[in-house]
Structures are given as C-alpha cells and as structure tokens.
Write a protein that holds these residues in place. Structure first.
Motif, PDB file in Angstrom:
ATOM      1  N   VAL B  63      85.499  38.118  44.797  1.00 40.78           N
ATOM      2  CA  VAL B  63      86.164  38.915  43.763  1.00 40.78           C
ATOM      3  C   VAL B  63      87.343  38.151  43.160  1.00 40.78           C
ATOM      4  O   VAL B  63      87.571  38.172  41.950  1.00 40.78           O
ATOM      5  CB  VAL B  63      86.599  40.290  44.330  1.00 40.78           C
ATOM      6  N   LYS B  64      88.065  37.396  44.014  1.00 42.84           N
ATOM      7  CA  LYS B  64      89.169  36.597  43.473  1.00 42.84           C
ATOM      8  C   LYS B  64      88.646  35.489  42.556  1.00 42.84           C
ATOM      9  O   LYS B  64      89.258  35.164  41.542  1.00 42.84           O
ATOM     10  CB  LYS B  64      89.995  36.004  44.619  1.00 42.84           C
ATOM     11  N   GLN B  65      87.513  34.920  42.931  1.00 35.68           N
ATOM     12  CA  GLN B  65      86.938  33.872  42.078  1.00 35.68           C
ATOM     13  C   GLN B  65      86.411  34.445  40.762  1.00 35.68           C
ATOM     14  O   GLN B  65      86.473  33.788  39.730  1.00 35.68           O
ATOM     15  CB  GLN B  65      85.837  33.112  42.828  1.00 35.68           C
ATOM     16  N   ILE B  66      85.907  35.673  40.794  1.00 40.79           N
ATOM     17  CA  ILE B  66      85.459  36.317  39.558  1.00 40.79           C
ATOM     18  C   ILE B  66      86.669  36.569  38.657  1.00 40.79           C
ATOM     19  O   ILE B  66      86.660  36.271  37.471  1.00 40.79           O
ATOM     20  CB  ILE B  66      84.718  37.641  39.865  1.00 40.79           C
ATOM     21  N   GLU B  67      87.718  37.101  39.257  1.00 35.76           N
ATOM     22  CA  GLU B  67      88.904  37.428  38.476  1.00 35.76           C
ATOM     23  C   GLU B  67      89.556  36.175  37.884  1.00 35.76           C
ATOM     24  O   GLU B  67      90.250  36.229  36.877  1.00 35.76           O
ATOM     25  CB  GLU B  67      89.906  38.195  39.349  1.00 35.76           C
ATOM     26  N   LYS B  68      89.303  35.035  38.522  1.00 31.59           N
ATOM     27  CA  LYS B  68      89.870  33.763  38.041  1.00 31.59           C
ATOM     28  C   LYS B  68      89.244  33.329  36.711  1.00 31.59           C
ATOM     29  O   LYS B  68      89.858  32.606  35.947  1.00 31.59           O
ATOM     30  CB  LYS B  68      89.617  32.710  39.124  1.00 31.59           C
ATOM     31  N   LYS B  69      88.031  33.789  36.434  1.00 32.29           N
ATOM     32  CA  LYS B  69      87.373  33.416  35.173  1.00 32.29           C
ATOM     33  C   LYS B  69      88.254  33.851  34.006  1.00 32.29           C
ATOM     34  O   LYS B  69      88.721  34.997  33.964  1.00 32.29           O
ATOM     35  CB  LYS B  69      85.995  34.088  35.063  1.00 32.29           C
ATOM     36  N   VAL B  70      88.430  32.926  33.064  1.00 31.24           N
ATOM     37  CA  VAL B  70      89.370  33.160  31.971  1.00 31.24           C
ATOM     38  C   VAL B  70      89.057  34.442  31.207  1.00 31.24           C
ATOM     39  O   VAL B  70      89.966  35.166  30.796  1.00 31.24           O
ATOM     40  CB  VAL B  70      89.382  31.940  31.028  1.00 31.24           C
ATOM     41  N   ASP B  71      87.774  34.758  31.032  1.00 30.20           N
ATOM     42  CA  ASP B  71      87.412  35.917  30.215  1.00 30.20           C
ATOM     43  C   ASP B  71      87.321  37.225  30.994  1.00 30.20           C
ATOM     44  O   ASP B  71      86.982  38.256  30.433  1.00 30.20           O
ATOM     45  CB  ASP B  71      86.092  35.643  29.491  1.00 30.20           C
ATOM     46  N   VAL B  72      87.586  37.169  32.280  1.00 30.04           N
ATOM     47  CA  VAL B  72      87.571  38.393  33.090  1.00 30.04           C
ATOM     48  C   VAL B  72      88.983  38.963  33.162  1.00 30.04           C
ATOM     49  O   VAL B  72      89.932  38.252  33.487  1.00 30.04           O
ATOM     50  CB  VAL B  72      87.031  38.110  34.509  1.00 30.04           C
ATOM     51  N   LEU B  73      89.104  40.256  32.848  1.00 27.56           N
ATOM     52  CA  LEU B  73      90.423  40.881  32.931  1.00 27.56           C
ATOM     53  C   LEU B  73      90.738  41.281  34.358  1.00 27.56           C
ATOM     54  O   LEU B  73      91.783  40.940  34.894  1.00 27.56           O
ATOM     55  CB  LEU B  73      90.499  42.106  32.014  1.00 27.56           C
ATOM     56  N   LYS B  74      89.822  42.014  34.967  1.00 24.79           N
ATOM     57  CA  LYS B  74      90.085  42.551  36.302  1.00 24.79           C
ATOM     58  C   LYS B  74      88.767  42.741  37.039  1.00 24.79           C
ATOM     59  O   LYS B  74      87.745  43.038  36.427  1.00 24.79           O
ATOM     60  CB  LYS B  74      90.772  43.923  36.194  1.00 24.79           C
ATOM     61  N   ALA B  75      88.806  42.581  38.335  1.00 23.64           N
ATOM     62  CA  ALA B  75      87.624  42.867  39.154  1.00 23.64           C
ATOM     63  C   ALA B  75      88.066  43.670  40.372  1.00 23.64           C
ATOM     64  O   ALA B  75      89.144  43.421  40.924  1.00 23.64           O
ATOM     65  CB  ALA B  75      86.943  41.576  39.579  1.00 23.64           C
ATOM     66  N   TYR B  76      87.246  44.647  40.746  1.00 26.69           N
ATOM     67  CA  TYR B  76      87.572  45.520  41.883  1.00 26.69           C
ATOM     68  C   TYR B  76      86.371  45.588  42.813  1.00 26.69           C
ATOM     69  O   TYR B  76      85.228  45.549  42.355  1.00 26.69           O
ATOM     70  CB  TYR B  76      87.909  46.938  41.402  1.00 26.69           C
ATOM     71  N   VAL B  77      86.638  45.725  44.089  1.00 23.96           N
ATOM     72  CA  VAL B  77      85.532  45.860  45.037  1.00 23.96           C
ATOM     73  C   VAL B  77      85.674  47.174  45.800  1.00 23.96           C
ATOM     74  O   VAL B  77      86.782  47.592  46.146  1.00 23.96           O
ATOM     75  CB  VAL B  77      85.459  44.652  45.999  1.00 23.96           C
ATOM     76  N   TYR B  78      84.525  47.826  46.008  1.00 27.74           N
ATOM     77  CA  TYR B  78      84.519  49.119  46.698  1.00 27.74           C
ATOM     78  C   TYR B  78      83.426  49.157  47.757  1.00 27.74           C
ATOM     79  O   TYR B  78      82.380  48.528  47.607  1.00 27.74           O
ATOM     80  CB  TYR B  78      84.236  50.259  45.702  1.00 27.74           C
ATOM     81  N   THR B  79      83.690  49.924  48.794  1.00 27.69           N
ATOM     82  CA  THR B  79      82.602  50.290  49.700  1.00 27.69           C
ATOM     83  C   THR B  79      82.002  51.593  49.173  1.00 27.69           C
ATOM     84  O   THR B  79      82.602  52.269  48.333  1.00 27.69           O
ATOM     85  CB  THR B  79      83.127  50.496  51.133  1.00 27.69           C
ATOM     86  N   LEU B  80      80.818  51.937  49.683  1.00 27.85           N
ATOM     87  CA  LEU B  80      80.078  53.070  49.113  1.00 27.85           C
ATOM     88  C   LEU B  80      80.865  54.381  49.181  1.00 27.85           C
ATOM     89  O   LEU B  80      80.759  55.231  48.299  1.00 27.85           O
ATOM     90  CB  LEU B  80      78.732  53.240  49.813  1.00 27.85           C
ATOM     91  N   ASP B  81      81.680  54.550  50.232  1.00 30.80           N
ATOM     92  CA  ASP B  81      82.404  55.814  50.383  1.00 30.80           C
ATOM     93  C   ASP B  81      83.565  55.949  49.392  1.00 30.80           C
ATOM     94  O   ASP B  81      84.132  57.026  49.252  1.00 30.80           O
ATOM     95  CB  ASP B  81      82.932  55.948  51.826  1.00 30.80           C
ATOM     96  N   GLN B  82      83.906  54.847  48.718  1.00 31.06           N
ATOM     97  CA  GLN B  82      85.037  54.914  47.784  1.00 31.06           C
ATOM     98  C   GLN B  82      84.610  55.259  46.355  1.00 31.06           C
ATOM     99  O   GLN B  82      85.456  55.404  45.483  1.00 31.06           O
ATOM    100  CB  GLN B  82      85.776  53.572  47.777  1.00 31.06           C
TER     101      GLN B  82
END
Lengths: 573, 176
Positions: B63-82
């Motif tokens: 998720v941190k590597q995804i968020e590092k992409k210049v065109d990505v604003l934000k990325a969040y990770v969830y487990t199914l219960d969330q």
C-alpha cells in the motif's frame, strides 16, 4: 491542476511542438543535454539546430550512455540531467540508464521520440510501447500526443524528477505533436495534488527520536545519499557535532561527510570498513539518515542491529519498515527534520565508543589497508593507485567509478572533502556506467578534476564513448585498472565456487591503440616506480587522459561480508 | 497469516495507471482476486477497489508503494470486517419451470426473458453468488459473469483523511 504561473511571454508565440520542447527545457535551466538522433526525433533535432548558442548538445555514441551521462551530470551538479533519444531501439537502449537512475534516486528527464499518434499500437517502424516498458524503471512517465500539451508535460517532468525523492522521468512525444504548431506559454510546476514532495513533519516523531538519542549509550549514525540529495550536509555536521555520535556512510553517502571528520568511522556494507560492520551488534541505537538499508549494507537482516533501536529519517514513506523495522520513523525532508532533532537533543560525547571504532580501524589497517595502499613489493595494487591519485588531487576532484572490484577499492581509499565527490552506480551495479557518467560530471563541473576509476571489463562495456570524448573534447582522467579479469566475479569464484574461473578471463585489446585512435593521451604503468610520473603527466594537461595500470590479477577486495551472512561476520582475509 | 484484504485507491485518471498499480503486486508475486475501477464521488478522481489474499506485513508495504506512485492520491487497506462489500453476478439460463423455485429462494432479479433464455441478476458476497451458480448449474446455466468487489468502509476515517489531504494539496478543492 494547480500551477503557479510565471509568464515567460506576454503574447504567446506560435511555435512547433519541437520548438516548444527546446524552449521548455531551456525554461527549466537546461544548458547541457545528451542525446542521439533518429527517425522519430528529427523534427526536435531540426529545432535544436537554432538553439546551439543556448544548449550544448553532446552527441553520445549509444543511448545507454546518454542516460548515464545525464546521471553523471545530475549527481555532480544537483541539477536535473537531460537526455534525448529516438523511438524503438533508441528508447530501449536507454532502459538500463533509467533503471540505474531509479535505483540511485538520480533526477533525469529523458525525452523520447515516438511514432505519430495515428500509428500507435500498429507495430509501425521503430515503434515500442515505451511508456509501458519504462513504467517499472521511472518515477513517472507520460506520452504526449498534442503539441499544446508539451510545455505542461515537460514542466511536470522536471518538477517530479527533482523534487521529493528524485528519480528519472520519461516524456514520450509523438512525431505529429513535434511538428504541429501551438501557442507557447510556460509555467513551472510547483505543486501536483496527487504527489507530496515534502511531507509534513510529525513533531511527535521528532520528540520520540530525541528521546532515544538522549538515552543512547552506543549510538551510530548511518548516513546515506539522502543527505546530499537534500543538500543537508551542514545540517548533518551540526547534528553529529552536537550528538557526538560516530557516523558511517553507505557507498552513495560517502561524500556527505568529509573523510577526515573525527566522528567519521568509514563505510558500511559488504566491502565497507571493519568497525561499522563488526560493531553493529554492540550498537544500542542506529540513526539512519537518508538511507534505505540496501542488502549490501545490512547483510542478513535478521541479525542487523540486533540490540539496537532504529530511528529512520526518510523522505520516502515506502522505505520505512521495508527491510529493517524502525522504532521511530521520522518522515520528512532531512533538511527539515535533522535541525529539528539537533535543536532538541541534549548533546553528548562518545569518546570511548568512538575509540573502539578507531581500534577496529587499526586492526583493519594492519591486516589490509597498509598492504593495499602502500605495498613495497609485488604487482601494483588497485588500492595504492587510488591512494596516490587521491593524494595528488586532494579536494579538487570528483571521483567516478564503474562497477566491480575497482569500485570498492576506489570507494574505500579515495578521501572525500566535498559533497557530491563520489559518483558511482550503487543500487543497480551497472557495468559501463563509469565512462559516460564521468563525461556528464565533467561537463556539469568543468572546473573540477574528474577522475574515473574503471576496470578492464566495464571500460569495454561503453568504450564507444571515447569517441564522444574525441568529438566533444571532455577532459576526463581515466584510470584503467587492468587485471585481465572480471575481477569481482573472479573473486567470488575463488572464494565460493572452488576456483572454477568460468568465463571471467578477458583477452583485452591494446588499449594504447584505442586511446590513439580516439586522439587521447595515454600512459601505461606496469611497475610501481613508474606510477608517480604517470600521474603527474596525467594531471599536467587539461585534456582527457587514459592511464592504464597493470594491477595484480589475483587481488581480492577485503574486508568482505559474505552474501547472506551477518555484517558482524565480516572477514578480514 | 494470509487472509483477504480490500485496498481502496484514489488516483488521477491517467492512462496506464492501473498497470502501474498491478505491477506492484506482480513484483511481490501477489495474485489479484478482483479489481474494479470507476470515477469516485469527487470529479476527476478515480477509485479502484482491489481484493488480494496475502499477509499483513506484505500488504502494508504494498500500500505504501502504491501511494508512492505520483498519480495516486491515497491508498487504504481494510480487512473484511472493516468494510461493507458487495458484488454483482449475472446468469444466462435456459427457460424452464424449475428456475422459478430458485429465483424465489435466492431472491434473484430477472433482468430479461427471451424466447428460450432468461438473464438473472444476484448481488451479494462472492459466497452467495457462487451458491446460486452451483444451484443453477443442473438447470441449464449457459453463461455466468461476476463483477469485482465494490466496498465502502464502515468508519469515517477514509472520508475525513481524503478530505484533509485534498484541502492541503489541491488549491481548487471545494470548487468542483
């Protein structure tokens, strides 16, 4: 879109896309670029013909070298290196250079030509999906298909390449966009909403870091290239002098701190100094400053800093906890975070602790360094050549290396006085990097002596760039350490593969003839006694020079942390 | 321990971005179970929902590597219960009397009735659409398709964080 506008003209001029490209890179301050023409960039080269008074275009002999030269320029100057290649094979040749720049966080903008938009995806002549190919090896890339989009794309490219954690950017421009006409108005990008170049500092992380530093009894600072990328050398000095802790550098971080500084305890990693490796287990705190715990630095990660808390100062959040868990991550630009920490720590002295590193250095000196740098018998050693050159140039030089044994010898035995005085391929370990990078460094810093240490293997990997030196007259001093082997692989074969020297022997050409063919002065050194005279001759002229030294063919680089071992298992022989 | 994670990504609408994001999973040899992409509630910003099976440590790094992409604003990770998650499945079946019973039992929507076929729709979790699939199989199931998962988090944190981010980094935010 959020861009602060600085108008370069009140009435927008009508330019071709190609002219817009050149005007845009000039607006970014570019005055040197490296490139190679081809079918899909002819219009840009045609436009460039009218700008030769404002941009020095260096014609290289291979596109890989164009990128490495831009890297050398960027690393020496701190500015963005610019290069240009054609589509298809020209572009794919540049991929290794981009990967190198990506690994070592080097700001480079590559402009590549592309087939006309109407032909995209049709396998037309010299078409490759370059944006697709370079996704994994660039910080950002973009394809431009309309002339009016060129200034904004280039503006963003430069901003992204140089800001935050720097890196390479590709702007792929179709031929029809190069020839179409567009009103030209340039604005420098200052902000991109999806991209945080300078993260906001969390004051709690600073306070937590300060607390750990104040409590520590055996701390060590791990200094990376991030210090130089942030231009935070003074801030580093202030931090070290107040905290009193010893500091060791990564390969790329070496010139962040003068070699002679009393708290500088040397280089980390596989062929680094004995002290900072063997003392790793005794540290109770590691303060990592702009470094990313490369596996060549950490050895077996499970054993790294096993008794230490870790404070990690880093601009790139994805580096935190990637390999080594940070008890306190301090996200931000080091230029911001280091002074905040320095201001708050109570300050300390670690004389006895630093003395332990000095004792380690003495052991290393007796076992390795004396024989390596000041031998009295036997064949010439790589270390003694580096030592003599370093003594001759003192603080006036930038050292560039290629990759292999000579690289480690050069890194170990060269003395650093100024920031940005080592240029080497660290992360990717690209053989063939040295010669073009040295050309770029010299063109960026013409007032400096640029000394390239290169092995006989890596020299031949981009040897065609001697013709670039011939054509452009670049005064690079090339110290060719010839041992007739691919020495680093040979060393591993000797130590770990039962001395089975599979395909590491090199039958080399006569380098004196190659020098002569390229109009470059040349000296060959086979005996120790001839070394001083050859060095003096090399530095007498400003022009390029090749000094070939026949060095011990069976020499190994020590100390050494064997692959997969703990850094504390470093071998002295 | 490996389990299912749902990643939500907010990004600029840029050609090739999905490829850049999926490459990050490829590099770490993580298989993507499902992916959906469409415009988000904020004009100009796209929203991706990616479902993967992996462990906590890996997913946090990804998720941190995804968020590092210049065109990505934000990325969040969830487990199914969330999150509350849902997906849609469509089934083309042969028309027959036995289908009616299944339609009632599984609360299926009938989208179209042709001369010799019917198209049914079922929304729910993957296990529910799979169960219907198994039940329809003996009755002449001709074709089947499932969308990827879409999900919304139960907490306000994501909404507030994204709002905070945009108000800091986008001077135009609020004028859309």
């Amino acid at each position: 879109m959020s861009i602060t506008t600085i108008d370069t003209a009140i009435e927008p001029r009508i330019l071709t896309g190609s002219q817009a490209i050149i005007e845009s890179i000039i607006a970014e301050g570019t005055d040197v670029m490296f490139g190679y023409p081809g079918g899909q960039v002819i219009p840009i080269y045609d436009a460039l013909y009218d700008y030769t008074d404002r941009i020095h275009h260096v014609l290289v002999r291979h596109e890989q070298a164009a990128v490495h030269a831009a890297e050398g320029y960027a690393r020496a100057t701190g500015r963005v290196g610019v290069c240009m290649v054609t589509s298809g094979p020209g572009a794919t040749n540049a991929v290794t250079g981009l990967a190198d720049a990506m690994m070592d966080s080097t700001p480079v903008v590559l402009i590549s030509g592309q087939v006309s938009a109407s032909l995209l995806g049709t396998d037309s002549f010299q078409e490759t999906n370059f944006v697709g190919i370079t996704q994994a090896v660039t910080k950002w890339n973009i394809q431009v298909k309309r002339a009016e989009d060129i200034p904004d794309a280039i503006s963003r490219a430069f901003y992204i390449a140089r800001s935050g954690r720097p890196g390479p950017v590709v702007v792929d421009i179709t031929k029809d966009a190069q020839v179409a006409r567009t009103p030209f108005k340039y604005s420098r990008t200052e902000n991109i909403r999806s991209y945080v170049s300078r993260p906001e500092v969390d004051i709690r992380s600073i306070e937590d870091a300060v607390q750990l530093i104040n409590l520590s009894r055996r701390p060590m600072a791990l200094v990376g290239q991030g210090v130089q990328l942030a231009g935070a050398e003074k801030e580093l000095l202030a931090f070290l002098e107040k905290s009193g802790m010893p500091a060791a550098s990564t390969l790329l971080g070496l010139s962040s701190l003068p070699s002679s500084h009393p708290q500088n305890v040397g280089m980390l990693g596989m062929h680094g100094n004995y002290g900072p490796n063997v003392k790793n287990r005794e540290c109770d705190l590691l303060v990592a400053i702009g470094m990313r715990f490369d596996d060549r630095v950490t050895g077996r990660v499970e054993d790294f800093g096993i008794n230490a808390k870790v404070v990690h100062l880093e601009i790139d959040p994805s580096e935190v906890n990637k390999l080594i868990y940070a008890d306190v991550p301090v996200i931000g630009d080091i230029k911001d975070t280091l002074p905040m920490i320095t201001e708050r720590i109570s300050g300390g002295k670690y004389e006895e602790w630093i003395d332990e590193f000095r004792a380690c250095y003495d052991v290393e000196y007796e076992k390795i360094i004396r024989e390596e740098t000041c031998p009295t018998s036997g064949a010439v050693r790589m270390g003694e050549v580096v030592h003599k050159i370093s003594t001759a140039v003192r603080d006036s030089a930038i050292m560039v290396t290629d990759v292999g044994q000579h690289q480690m010898m050069a890194a170990r035995y060269f003395k650093y006085y100024n920031p940005r005085s080592i240029i080497t391929s660290g992360g990717l370990g690209t053989m063939g990097y040295g010669l073009p990078a040295a050309i770029g460094a010299k063109l960026g810093m013409p007032g400096k002596r640029v000394c390239l240490f290169v092995g006989d293997g890596g020299f031949q990997m981009n040897i065609q760039e001697l013709c670039t030196i011939l054509q452009t007259r670049v005064g690079v001093k090339i110290i060719l350490l010839n041992n007739g082997y691919l020495g680093m692989v040979r060393q591993w074969q000797e130590l770990f593969f039962n001395e089975r020297y599979s395909f590491t022997t090199l039958v080399n050409p006569d380098f004196s003839l190659i020098a002569a063919a390229n109009g470059i002065e040349y000296a060959r050194v086979e005996k120790r006694d001839d070394l001083d005279a050859a060095i003096e001759r090399m530095f007498f002229h400003d022009d390029a020079f090749i000094m070939e030294v026949k060095v011990d063919s069976g020499e190994n680089v020590f100390p050494m942390v064997p692959a997969g071992a703990a850094v504390t298992d470093i071998m002295l022989e | 321990m490996e389990k299912e994670y749902i990643i939500t990504i907010f990004s600029e609408n840029k050609v090739g971005l999905l490829n850049q994001v999926t490459t990050i999973f490829t590099c770490r040899n993580i298989n993507i179970e499902s992916v959906t992409a469409s415009e988000s509630a904020i004009s100009g910003i796209h929203r991706y929902t990616i479902v993967v099976h992996t462990d906590q440590e890996k997913i946090e790094k990804v998720v941190k590597q995804i968020e590092k992409k210049v065109d990505v604003l934000k990325a969040y990770v969830y487990t199914l219960d969330q999150v509350v998650q849902q997906e849609i499945a469509m089934y083309r079946v042969r028309r027959s009397a036995s289908i009616e019973h299944i339609v009632r039992k599984f609360n299926v929507r009938v989208l179209e009735v042709g001369e010799d076929y019917m198209v049914l729709e079922k929304t729910g979790h993957a296990s529910e659409t799979r169960e219907l699939f198994e039940n329809l199989k003996p009755h002449g199931l001709l074709q089947f398709v499932r969308s990827g998962v879409v999900s919304l988090p139960k907490s306000d944190a994501e909404r507030e964080d994204l709002h905070h981010y945009l108000s800091l980094h986008d001077p135009q935010y609020g004028n859309y």
